[in-house]
Design a protein around this motif. Sequence first.
Motif, PDB file in Angstrom:
ATOM      1  N   ALA A  66      15.925  -3.733 -10.769  1.00 18.19           N
ATOM      2  CA  ALA A  66      17.041  -4.052 -11.646  1.00 18.19           C
ATOM      3  C   ALA A  66      17.375  -5.537 -11.512  1.00 18.19           C
ATOM      4  N   LEU A  67      17.341  -6.241 -12.639  1.00 19.69           N
ATOM      5  CA  LEU A  67      17.660  -7.660 -12.655  1.00 19.69           C
ATOM      6  C   LEU A  67      18.954  -7.890 -13.407  1.00 19.69           C
ATOM      7  N   GLU A  68      19.625  -8.955 -13.030  1.00 17.53           N
ATOM      8  CA  GLU A  68      20.883  -9.325 -13.665  1.00 17.53           C
ATOM      9  C   GLU A  68      20.898 -10.832 -13.833  1.00 17.53           C
ATOM     10  N   LEU A  69      21.278 -11.279 -15.018  1.00 13.68           N
ATOM     11  CA  LEU A  69      21.534 -12.693 -15.256  1.00 13.68           C
ATOM     12  C   LEU A  69      23.018 -12.845 -15.502  1.00 13.68           C
ATOM     13  N   ILE A  70      23.642 -13.823 -14.845  1.00 15.82           N
ATOM     14  CA  ILE A  70      25.063 -14.102 -15.039  1.00 15.82           C
ATOM     15  C   ILE A  70      25.244 -15.610 -15.230  1.00 15.82           C
ATOM     16  N   THR A  71      26.291 -15.972 -15.959  1.00 14.62           N
ATOM     17  CA  THR A  71      26.566 -17.389 -16.180  1.00 14.62           C
ATOM     18  C   THR A  71      27.736 -17.906 -15.345  1.00 14.62           C
ATOM     19  N   ARG A  72      28.440 -17.016 -14.688  1.00 16.69           N
ATOM     20  CA  ARG A  72      29.527 -17.414 -13.789  1.00 16.69           C
ATOM     21  C   ARG A  72      29.419 -16.577 -12.526  1.00 16.69           C
ATOM     22  N   PRO A  73      29.584 -17.190 -11.360  1.00 14.24           N
ATOM     23  CA  PRO A  73      29.508 -16.413 -10.119  1.00 14.24           C
ATOM     24  C   PRO A  73      30.689 -15.454 -10.007  1.00 14.24           C
ATOM     25  N   TYR A  74      30.495 -14.389  -9.260  1.00 16.49           N
ATOM     26  CA  TYR A  74      31.561 -13.411  -9.072  1.00 16.49           C
ATOM     27  C   TYR A  74      32.672 -13.941  -8.187  1.00 16.49           C
ATOM     28  N   PRO A  98       0.831  -1.223   0.000  1.00 18.97           N
ATOM     29  CA  PRO A  98       0.000   0.000   0.000  1.00 18.97           C
ATOM     30  C   PRO A  98       0.861   1.268   0.000  1.00 18.97           C
ATOM     31  N   VAL A  99       1.709   1.402  -1.027  1.00 19.89           N
ATOM     32  CA  VAL A  99       2.566   2.586  -1.154  1.00 19.89           C
ATOM     33  C   VAL A  99       2.434   3.134  -2.568  1.00 19.89           C
ATOM     34  N   ASP A 100       2.766   4.398  -2.727  1.00 20.40           N
ATOM     35  CA  ASP A 100       2.681   5.022  -4.043  1.00 20.40           C
ATOM     36  C   ASP A 100       3.940   4.801  -4.871  1.00 20.40           C
ATOM     37  N   GLU A 101       5.076   4.676  -4.209  1.00 23.50           N
ATOM     38  CA  GLU A 101       6.343   4.566  -4.917  1.00 23.50           C
ATOM     39  C   GLU A 101       7.080   3.314  -4.470  1.00 23.50           C
ATOM     40  N   ILE A 102       7.641   2.587  -5.438  1.00 22.65           N
ATOM     41  CA  ILE A 102       8.400   1.375  -5.147  1.00 22.65           C
ATOM     42  C   ILE A 102       9.884   1.707  -5.189  1.00 22.65           C
ATOM     43  N   GLN A 103      10.595   1.344  -4.141  1.00 21.85           N
ATOM     44  CA  GLN A 103      12.043   1.532  -4.074  1.00 21.85           C
ATOM     45  C   GLN A 103      12.722   0.426  -4.884  1.00 21.85           C
ATOM     46  N   MET A 104      13.521   0.809  -5.867  1.00 21.38           N
ATOM     47  CA  MET A 104      14.192  -0.157  -6.726  1.00 21.38           C
ATOM     48  C   MET A 104      15.141  -1.036  -5.908  1.00 21.38           C
ATOM     49  N   GLN A 105      15.113  -2.315  -6.199  1.00 19.23           N
ATOM     50  CA  GLN A 105      16.037  -3.286  -5.629  1.00 19.23           C
ATOM     51  C   GLN A 105      16.783  -3.953  -6.783  1.00 19.23           C
ATOM     52  N   HIS A 106      17.890  -4.634  -6.457  1.00 22.70           N
ATOM     53  CA  HIS A 106      18.661  -5.361  -7.466  1.00 22.70           C
ATOM     54  C   HIS A 106      18.650  -6.839  -7.105  1.00 22.70           C
ATOM     55  N   TYR A 107      18.331  -7.673  -8.095  1.00 23.51           N
ATOM     56  CA  TYR A 107      18.330  -9.123  -7.911  1.00 23.51           C
ATOM     57  C   TYR A 107      19.154  -9.739  -9.032  1.00 23.51           C
ATOM     58  N   ALA A 108      20.138 -10.559  -8.674  1.00 25.57           N
ATOM     59  CA  ALA A 108      20.996 -11.224  -9.658  1.00 25.57           C
ATOM     60  C   ALA A 108      20.754 -12.730  -9.592  1.00 25.57           C
ATOM     61  N   PHE A 109      20.692 -13.345 -10.762  1.00 24.57           N
ATOM     62  CA  PHE A 109      20.421 -14.776 -10.848  1.00 24.57           C
ATOM     63  C   PHE A 109      21.512 -15.457 -11.664  1.00 24.57           C
ATOM     64  N   LEU A 110      22.035 -16.540 -11.118  1.00 24.10           N
ATOM     65  CA  LEU A 110      23.037 -17.352 -11.800  1.00 24.10           C
ATOM     66  C   LEU A 110      22.313 -18.417 -12.625  1.00 24.10           C
ATOM     67  N   VAL A 111      22.590 -18.449 -13.916  1.00 24.31           N
ATOM     68  CA  VAL A 111      21.973 -19.423 -14.825  1.00 24.31           C
ATOM     69  C   VAL A 111      23.078 -20.074 -15.657  1.00 24.31           C
ATOM     70  N   ASP A 112      22.777 -21.243 -16.225  1.00 26.52           N
ATOM     71  CA  ASP A 112      23.777 -21.862 -17.096  1.00 26.52           C
ATOM     72  C   ASP A 112      23.734 -21.204 -18.480  1.00 26.52           C
ATOM     73  N   ASP A 113      24.692 -21.568 -19.316  1.00 31.17           N
ATOM     74  CA  ASP A 113      24.812 -20.920 -20.626  1.00 31.17           C
ATOM     75  C   ASP A 113      23.573 -21.122 -21.502  1.00 31.17           C
ATOM     76  N   GLU A 114      23.004 -22.316 -21.470  1.00 33.57           N
ATOM     77  CA  GLU A 114      21.828 -22.592 -22.293  1.00 33.57           C
ATOM     78  C   GLU A 114      20.631 -21.760 -21.823  1.00 33.57           C
ATOM     79  N   HIS A 115      20.450 -21.672 -20.509  1.00 33.88           N
ATOM     80  CA  HIS A 115      19.359 -20.862 -19.957  1.00 33.88           C
ATOM     81  C   HIS A 115      19.577 -19.393 -20.316  1.00 33.88           C
ATOM     82  N   PHE A 116      20.806 -18.923 -20.207  1.00 32.66           N
ATOM     83  CA  PHE A 116      21.117 -17.534 -20.577  1.00 32.66           C
ATOM     84  C   PHE A 116      20.703 -17.269 -22.021  1.00 32.66           C
TER      85      PHE A 116
END
Length: 125
Positions: A116-124, A54-72
Amino acid sequence: MPATFNHTIIVSKDRNESAAFYRDVLEAAEAPSWGPFTNILLDQGVMLQFAEPPVDEIQMQHYAFLVDDEHFDRAYALLRSRDVEHWADPQQTRPGEINYGHGGRGVYFMDPAGHALELITRPYL
């Protein structure tokens, strides 16, 4: 027992739209939903719950997901087919590109609620 990640709530403008977007990009399973939550299930039992606060404005968050090369490849093709704006960098200075950091590939894009979303194929690490 060591701590493991179980679930998080992702604030959404439209919980069903956001859940469907993540489900498509992440190839996630639907999960039982209840109350104010629309849920999806990732590997290893990690649940993403989408809710409309129940808010007017959504605070942006960042979510990163590790996927394999085929999924990427499939996810990137989906983003492009839907004309989802994407960048090679989090500063959004390299539009329409992917990156090759950490020995893999990565891409940044926004979800329907403005997170903000991020897809990566190798962990940092």
